[in-house]
Structure formats: structure tokens, C-alpha cells
Design a protein around this motif. Structure first.
Motif, PDB file in Angstrom:
ATOM      1  N   ASP A  97       0.574  -1.229  -0.041  1.00 38.16           N
ATOM      2  CA  ASP A  97      -0.186  -0.142  -0.428  1.00 38.16           C
ATOM      3  C   ASP A  97       0.960   1.015  -0.134  1.00 38.16           C
ATOM      4  OD1 ASP A  97      -2.196   1.771   0.692  1.00 38.16           O
ATOM      5  OD2 ASP A  97      -2.443   1.609   2.420  1.00 38.16           O
ATOM      6  N   VAL A  98       1.553   1.894  -1.292  1.00 35.94           N
ATOM      7  CA  VAL A  98       1.825   2.754  -0.891  1.00 35.94           C
ATOM      8  C   VAL A  98       1.612   4.315  -1.168  1.00 35.94           C
ATOM      9  CG1 VAL A  98       4.175   3.963  -2.699  1.00 35.94           C
ATOM     10  CG2 VAL A  98       3.307   1.673  -3.133  1.00 35.94           C
ATOM     11  N   GLY A  99       1.823   5.420  -0.397  1.00 39.24           N
ATOM     12  CA  GLY A  99       1.257   5.720   0.275  1.00 39.24           C
ATOM     13  C   GLY A  99       0.314   5.821   0.908  1.00 39.24           C
ATOM     14  N   ASP A 134       4.900   5.479   3.309  1.00 37.94           N
ATOM     15  CA  ASP A 134       4.675   6.549   3.656  1.00 37.94           C
ATOM     16  C   ASP A 134       6.407   6.988   2.763  1.00 37.94           C
ATOM     17  OD1 ASP A 134       1.685   7.939   2.858  1.00 37.94           O
ATOM     18  OD2 ASP A 134       3.082   9.112   3.761  1.00 37.94           O
ATOM     19  N   ALA A 151       8.093   6.571  -2.585  1.00 35.82           N
ATOM     20  CA  ALA A 151       7.470   5.741  -3.368  1.00 35.82           C
ATOM     21  C   ALA A 151       8.037   5.565  -5.153  1.00 35.82           C
ATOM     22  CB  ALA A 151       5.659   6.273  -3.978  1.00 35.82           C
ATOM     23  N   ALA A 161      -2.170   2.532  -4.949  1.00 32.47           N
ATOM     24  CA  ALA A 161      -1.338   3.293  -4.622  1.00 32.47           C
ATOM     25  C   ALA A 161      -2.935   4.860  -4.785  1.00 32.47           C
ATOM     26  CB  ALA A 161      -0.746   3.971  -6.316  1.00 32.47           C
ATOM     27  N   LEU A 214      -2.058   9.088  -4.513  1.00 34.04           N
ATOM     28  CA  LEU A 214      -0.707   9.015  -4.313  1.00 34.04           C
ATOM     29  C   LEU A 214       0.313   9.907  -6.147  1.00 34.04           C
ATOM     30  CD1 LEU A 214       2.488   8.509  -3.210  1.00 34.04           C
ATOM     31  CD2 LEU A 214       2.055   6.455  -4.536  1.00 34.04           C
ATOM     32  N   PHE A 227       7.817   5.811 -10.604  1.00 36.65           N
ATOM     33  CA  PHE A 227       6.268   4.762  -9.431  1.00 36.65           C
ATOM     34  C   PHE A 227       5.835   3.656 -10.602  1.00 36.65           C
ATOM     35  CE2 PHE A 227       2.197   4.045  -8.323  1.00 36.65           C
ATOM     36  CZ  PHE A 227       2.438   2.800  -6.960  1.00 36.65           C
ATOM     37  N   SER A 269       6.035  -0.608 -10.593  1.00 37.67           N
ATOM     38  CA  SER A 269       5.135  -1.352 -10.686  1.00 37.67           C
ATOM     39  C   SER A 269       5.194  -2.268 -11.789  1.00 37.67           C
ATOM     40  CB  SER A 269       3.505  -0.488 -10.615  1.00 37.67           C
ATOM     41  OG  SER A 269       3.695   0.195  -9.440  1.00 37.67           O
ATOM     42  N   LEU A 292      -4.710   2.006  -8.816  1.00 36.14           N
ATOM     43  CA  LEU A 292      -4.175   2.901  -8.799  1.00 36.14           C
ATOM     44  C   LEU A 292      -5.531   3.830  -8.919  1.00 36.14           C
ATOM     45  CD1 LEU A 292      -1.439   4.571  -9.615  1.00 36.14           C
ATOM     46  CD2 LEU A 292      -2.225   4.424 -11.789  1.00 36.14           C
ATOM     47  N   SER A 328      -6.787   8.380  -8.450  1.00 37.78           N
ATOM     48  CA  SER A 328      -5.880   9.919  -8.446  1.00 37.78           C
ATOM     49  C   SER A 328      -6.999  10.435  -8.746  1.00 37.78           C
ATOM     50  CB  SER A 328      -4.529   9.919  -9.524  1.00 37.78           C
ATOM     51  OG  SER A 328      -3.871  10.978  -9.377  1.00 37.78           O
TER      52      SER A 328
END
Length: 320
Positions: A128-130, A151, A203, A217, A220, A230, A234, A246, A248
Motif C-alpha cells: 500500500d504505497v502512500g 509513506d 514511492a 496507490a 498518490l 513509480f 510497478s 491506481l 488519483s
């Protein structure tokens, strides 16, 4: 909703329990101590009246997480706003009989999307990035055997580790000006905290993380100085059949990402408008199949009468 009463108690220091629960956070700037007075609230809810002082974790005053620059995410205000964003029950998240309730429990909903699309034989390791203060990471432990939350903010990781170790953490939510209510963030039911690990990290430079089954993400990508790096990582580390979730709003800002690193949100070399989804698809398309796409609302509270409402583009990509 609660209403502030007119009576005030004598000045008091924060309780020992509160100091203990936030001890991991205070190591970021241990020389700072806040002066608090308590004020009565109807229905027995306590409010802390904070003396005007904003230098807590970061080097300058921070008024809101809507401010620009990554330093905002090291502030105490950011930690508390995101604890509320991640863990507040519905009656505290929107203390009204109306409002965008579909925007609540955003990290939980994003983790559920990852779980829904994950294959049973691709549920060993997730990143879990961010991860912010960790709600999504804890939710993912219901599905994946090991979940690593990463994070860039030391303060966010400290809060997530406190929740993992203690099961709950006290924090304050701004009601009005310096009036603040005391609340408790708790681990979600059915979470498996022993499966979670939290790390401060970049990240754009995750290092050697090995093969993974899922990367999420959430809000993020448009806060990274090099989002392409990033996405490339991935591509390299997600196993065939694994997922990249993803999410955003594509709120590109020069303060976070140099404009030449933006993925869309601008005109291309031919002068044509390039959307961020199109730019991301150009990068991921050769390596992933797009299996789902949806608009996902989120709601971040600043105080009891001011909220940040947004809609993120949620795309689920399966590695070919």
C-alpha cells in the motif's frame, strides 16, 4: 452534532493516556509541548482549546493539508486530519443529516476494490504505497497474507505503527477555530494487524521489494516528483495475474511534480490535450490489462463546517 458550552474547566495538561498514545508521533519533535485547556461540550464530548501555536512537527506553521508542499504531511494537523479521514465513524465524519455520504470510508472502499479483483493465488504480498495513517493497509490484511504500508511522511508512519501496536490512538479534530474534540481511532474490525508492516519510504525509489501480488496507490500519483518511476517499478515487480490499483484525482501541481513529469493534464507535443488516464494507459497498456475503472468520491474534513470533496479516477490493472 455537538454544540460548544460556555463553561471552561481549569487549565490542564493532556492526559497521560493521550501522551502515551501519541508518543510515537511526538518523537518527530519531542521538544514541543502543547498548552491545552479543556472546555465542556453538550452530550459529554470533550473539546480541547489549543493555545495559538502551530509549530509542532514541521518547520513552519501549517493551516491545512490543502496547503502545497510535502512538508504539510509532517505536521500534527495533517496527522489528525488524516486519522479522522481514515478512521472517524460516519456520525463524526459528517455530523449532519445531509452531505455526500457516498464519499465516506474512502480507504476501506479502495481496499475492497483490490480484494474483489485479486485472484486467490495472488494474495501473498501487497504493498500500500502512500498508505498515510494506515487504514487501507489494515483493510488489505483481511485479504493478503502480508501487507507493507509505505509513506514518505515519518509522522504518518508513526501514527500507523501506534495503531498497530496499541489497537487505538487518541487524536483531536478541529471543530471551530481553536476548539477541538477528542476522538479515538481504532483498528477496523476483522483486520489482521500482525500481517501489516509500515515503513517510511520513497514511492519513486522503493528499492528491492521482490515480487508482489498487489500494489495500491491511493491519491498518490499526482503528489510524486517522478510518477513515471513509480509506474515503472510497478511494472517490474508485480507478478503476472497481480494487480495495480491506481487511484488519483490527477491534481497536478508544480509544488509536488515538475510539469515536465506530469502524466497528462496538459497538451502534448502536437498541441493536443492529453488526459492523465490516456498518459497512464500509454505507460501501463503494454504490460497490464485494464479490468475496471470507476469514479470514487472522497471527503477530507478541515473543520466541522469545511470539507474537501474530491473524485478520484480509480483504475484496476492486471499484470499480463
Amino acid at each position: 452534532s455537538s454544540h460548544v458550552g460556555s463553561s471552561h474547566s481549569q487549565p490542564a495538561r493532556p492526559t497521560g493516556r493521550m501522551l502515551a498514545s501519541l508518543s510515537r508521533l511526538q518523537h518527530v519533535a519531542p521538544h514541543h509541548r502543547r498548552s491545552l485547556r479543556t472546555a465542556g461540550l453538550d452530550r459529554g464530548v470533550q473539546v480541547a482549546v489549543q493555545q495559538p501555536r502551530t509549530r509542532l512537527f514541521c518547520s513552519g506553521p501549517v493551516r491545512s493539508t490543502a496547503a502545497s508542499g510535502s512538508v504539510v504531511y509532517e505536521s500534527r494537523r495533517a496527522v489528525e486530519e488524516y486519522l479522522h479521514f481514515h478512521y472517524a465513524p460516519k456520525e463524526h465524519a459528517i455530523p449532519y443529516s445531509f452531505g455526500p455520504v457516498e464519499a465516506l470510508e474512502f480507504p476501506t472502499r479502495m481496499a475492497a476494490i483490490a480484494a474483489k479483483h485479486s485472484k486467490p493465488d495472488r494474495r501473498d504480498v501487497a504493498y500500500d504505497v502512500g498508505c498515510s495513517v494506515g487504514r487501507g493497509t489494515f483493510e488489505l490484511t483481511k485479504t493478503f497474507d502480508k501487507v507493507v504500508g509505505v509513506d514518505f511522511s515519518h509522522a504518518f508512519i508513526a501514527a500507523a505503527n501506534s495503531l498497530k501496536d496499541q489497537g487505538e490512538i487518541e487524536y483531536e479534530a478541529t471543530e471551530q477555530a481553536v476548539l477541538r474534540s477528542k476522538l479515538v481511532a481504532k483498528l477496523p474490525e476483522a483486520a489482521r494487524p500482525e500481517r501489516a508492516e509500515f515503513k517510511q519510504g520513497d514511492a519513486c525509489n522503493l528499492g528491492e521489494i521482490g515480487d508482489v501480488d498487489c500494489i495500491t496507490a491511493v491519491n498518490l500519483l499526482c503528489r510524486l516528483p517522478n510518477p513515471h518511476a513509480f509506474l515503472q517499478k510497478s511494472i517490474e515487480c508485480i507478478r503476472p495475474g497481480g494487480l495495480l490499483v491506481l487511484v488519483s484525482p490527477y491534481s497536478w501541481l508544480d509544488e509536488y511534480t515538475p510539469q515536465d513529469k506530469w502524466l497528462g493534464g496538459k497538451v502534448d507535443q502536437s498541441g493536443e490535450a492529453l488526459s492523465s488516464h490516456a498518459a497512464v494507459t500509454d505507460i501501463l497498456g503494454p504490460f497490464f490489462e485494464l479490468v475496471a475503472r470507476s469514479d470514487e468520491a472522497f471527503l477530507l474534513r478541515e473543520h466541522a463546517r469545511k470539507f474537501q470533496w474530491g473524485v478520484s479516477d480509480c483504475t484496476v490493472w492486471r499484470r499480463k
